[in-house]
Write an enzyme that holds these catalytic residues in place. Structure first.
Site, PDB file in Angstrom:
ATOM      1  CG  ASP A 104      -0.200   0.062   2.589  1.00 17.82           C
ATOM      2  OD1 ASP A 104       0.857  -0.053   2.697  1.00 17.82           O
ATOM      3  OD2 ASP A 104      -0.862   0.803   3.432  1.00 17.82           O
ATOM      4  CE1 TYR A 133       9.646   0.694   3.964  1.00 16.79           C
ATOM      5  CE2 TYR A 133       7.772   1.339   2.442  1.00 16.79           C
ATOM      6  CZ  TYR A 133       8.117   0.952   3.749  1.00 16.79           C
ATOM      7  OH  TYR A 133       7.294   0.554   4.851  1.00 16.79           O
TER       8      TYR A 133
HETATM    9  C1  G6P Z   1       3.794   0.882   4.510  1.00 14.10           C
HETATM   10  C2  G6P Z   1       4.262  -0.146   3.780  1.00 14.10           C
HETATM   11  C3  G6P Z   1       4.019  -1.581   4.554  1.00 14.10           C
HETATM   12  C4  G6P Z   1       4.705  -1.351   5.861  1.00 14.10           C
HETATM   13  C5  G6P Z   1       4.063  -0.247   6.728  1.00 14.10           C
HETATM   14  C6  G6P Z   1       4.963   0.347   7.872  1.00 14.10           C
HETATM   15  O1  G6P Z   1       2.281   0.804   4.603  1.00 14.10           O
HETATM   16  O2  G6P Z   1       3.750  -0.554   2.569  1.00 14.10           O
HETATM   17  O3  G6P Z   1       4.651  -2.592   3.950  1.00 14.10           O
HETATM   18  O4  G6P Z   1       4.501  -2.531   6.757  1.00 14.10           O
HETATM   19  O5  G6P Z   1       4.120   0.943   5.907  1.00 14.10           O
HETATM   20  O6  G6P Z   1       4.132   1.019   8.848  1.00 14.10           O
HETATM   21  P1  G6P Z   1       4.333   1.179  10.142  1.00 14.10           P
HETATM   22  O7  G6P Z   1       3.573   2.451  10.554  1.00 14.10           O
HETATM   23  O8  G6P Z   1       4.106  -0.129  10.810  1.00 14.10           O
HETATM   24  O9  G6P Z   1       5.857   1.697  10.591  1.00 14.10           O
HETATM   25 MN    MN Z   2       4.410  -2.363   1.562  1.00 12.68          MN
END
Ligand code: G6P
Ligand code: MN
Length: 458
Positions: A169, A281
């Site tokens: 996402d 990322y």
């Molecule tokens: C995004 C990425 C996910 C990931 C998330 C982490 O949505 O697409 O793959 O797991 O961010 O978010 P967080 O709030 O858990 O650091």
């Molecule tokens: Mn992801």
């Protein structure tokens, strides 16, 4: 029509269920099943899911929460997988062990991501085998389980005929932020081109109602020195100084806490390479040294999540059980759930809607290997993704992608073969790791921390 959610105890389950329920007519869904190996945690989440389905939205969708595979998968049409092997406690280890050695400490990137991948490969294969055994023959597994790139490669190698589509996402979350920054109300009118590996890609064009938005976006990022809409930056004084505090779960969760730095990083990367909009990322690979410098090795993103999203959710459920009152802010709902539910609609109703998916390259990116698992736009119909062919990738991006791709392939091979040498090669090849010696030190600590989760390496 039955949808099974694997990782039922996740902090994202409630939001996904809400997105499904809001689309119940298009999906013709009659039953939602939650499956997890942690019964206690899932039973709590199920209380909230029951409230969403039967109190809030008043739909007659049956809800089942189970720890039994046959009960979970029997005759299911869709499996939405979003498991987190080792839960946040192991994410914390992944991040902190890496940082202790001066490397990027991140959930899905670098050494942390590789450790997480080694934990997830075989449990994911089990999901496929259970779906093959019990679900409808034309089942689809839509997989959010991370690290999606490594998981996708492992599934391609180990279960090449599985009906699985790996998704993420983040690109859509970036588009949400772009829309807010550009004052675009109707996100559905945005069409974008994108190429990459998962959590490792670039937007090459973003159009709104046929108009190229990239010039205005570049200017916005340059002026604001960050890619965040003003409305999200509550405390302007914090700009450039400190991460935003998490408050509840309202607004866009990707803009809270230390996420701040990656939106700042969008500016920093585009100052040098303005042509494409990078996935957030890429900061971990292009600004690895700076990431380590502003990280707190004793308090990482895993801690932020445990102290906010996870705590808010379970405190909120406890409060509901005690008082009967619910505050919808305790759970996150939005793009993440909408994306997976909309993808299921496209598959089920053969709509040929356009989505980004992680899929085998097969010539779509002409200067990447045929069997690379890439993230690209595709039209989605009942037989799966029809990928849109693209132009060759410029040398800079292709070089980065090849390094990351080979790293992930070596990791998957090493994991399957139990080869210490191949896993060490993967750690050494990763762009976030400064030397072979450091790679070995991190790997050896990861082996100890992951005992019981990883296959034996020899
Ligand atoms: C995004 C990425 C996910 C990931 C998330 C982490 O949505 O697409 O793959 O797991 O961010 O978010 P967080 O709030 O858990 O650091
Ligand atoms: Mn992801």
């Amino acid at each position: 029509m039955i949808i099974t959610i694997v990782g039922g105890g996740s902090t994202f389950t409630a939001g996904i269920v809400k997105s499904i329920a809001l689309r119940r007519e298009e999906l013709e869904v009659t039953e939602i099943r939650l499956f997890d190996i942690d019964k206690e945690r899932q039973d709590k989440v199920a209380v909230l899911v029951d409230w969403i389905l039967h109190e809030d939205l008043k739909c007659d969708i049956k809800l089942v929460a189970t720890t039994d595979e046959e009960t979970a998968y029997k005759d299911a049409s869709f499996v939405f997988a979003q498991m987190r092997v080792g839960k946040y406690a192991m994410r914390e280890q992944d991040e902190k062990i890496s940082l202790r050695h001066g490397c990027v400490g991140q959930e899905t990137c670098g050494c942390g991501g590789m450790a997480y991948g080694m934990r997830t490969i075989f449990p994911m294969v089990k999901v496929i085998d259970d779906a093959e055994k019990y679900a409808k023959p034309d089942y689809w597994i839509l997989n959010y389980s991370n690290p999606a790139s490594i998981v996708a490669e492992a599934c391609r190698v180990l279960r090449p005929n599985a009906r699985i589509i790996n998704i993420c996402d983040m690109p859509i979350a970036i588009i949400d932020v772009v829309a807010a920054a550009m004052n675009i109300k109707d996100k559905k009118q945005i069409v974008y081109d994108y190429f990459g590996l998962n959590h490792f890609g670039w937007f090459t064009s973003i159009q709104y109602q046929g108009k190229d938005m990239m010039p205005a976006l570049r200017q916005y990022i340059k002026e604001h020195q960050i890619l965040l809409p003003d409305a999200y930056l509550k405390d302007k004084a914090a700009l450039g100084v400190a991460p935003q505090k998490e408050s509840g779960t309202e607004g866009n969760r990707h803009t809270r806490g230390s996420w701040y730095y990656v939106w700042k990083g969008e500016y920093e990367i585009m100052e040098n390479f303005p042509e494409m909009l990078p996935n957030t990322y890429l900061n971990y690979y292009l600004q690895q040294k700076e990431f380590v410098e502003h990280s707190d090795p004793n308090h990482t993103r895993a801690n932020e999540v445990m102290e906010t999203r996870e705590k808010n959710l379970f405190d909120g459920i406890d409060k509901y059980l005690a008082t009967g009152e619910i505050d919808e802010k305790v759970f996150y709902a939005g793009s993440h759930g909408d994306w997976i539910a909309d993808l299921a609609i496209a598959l089920k109703n053969d709509t040929k809607a356009r989505f980004l998916v992680i899929t085998e390259n097969r010539g779509c990116l002409p200067n990447m290997p045929y069997d690379a698992m890439v993230e690209v736009p595709a039209y989605i119909g009942k037989d799966g993704p029809e990928v849109i062919t693209q132009k060759p990738i410029p040398l800079f991006q292709q070089g980065l992608m090849m390094q990351q791709l080979n790293c992930e392939k070596l990791l998957v091979q090493g994991c399957i073969e139990g080869s210490y040498e191949k896993v060490l090669q993967a750690f050494t090849l990763n762009k976030t790791v400064p030397s072979m010696k450091v790679a070995k030190e991190v790997l050896d600590d990861m082996i100890v921390a992951n005992k019981g989760y990883w296959p034996e390496l020899h």
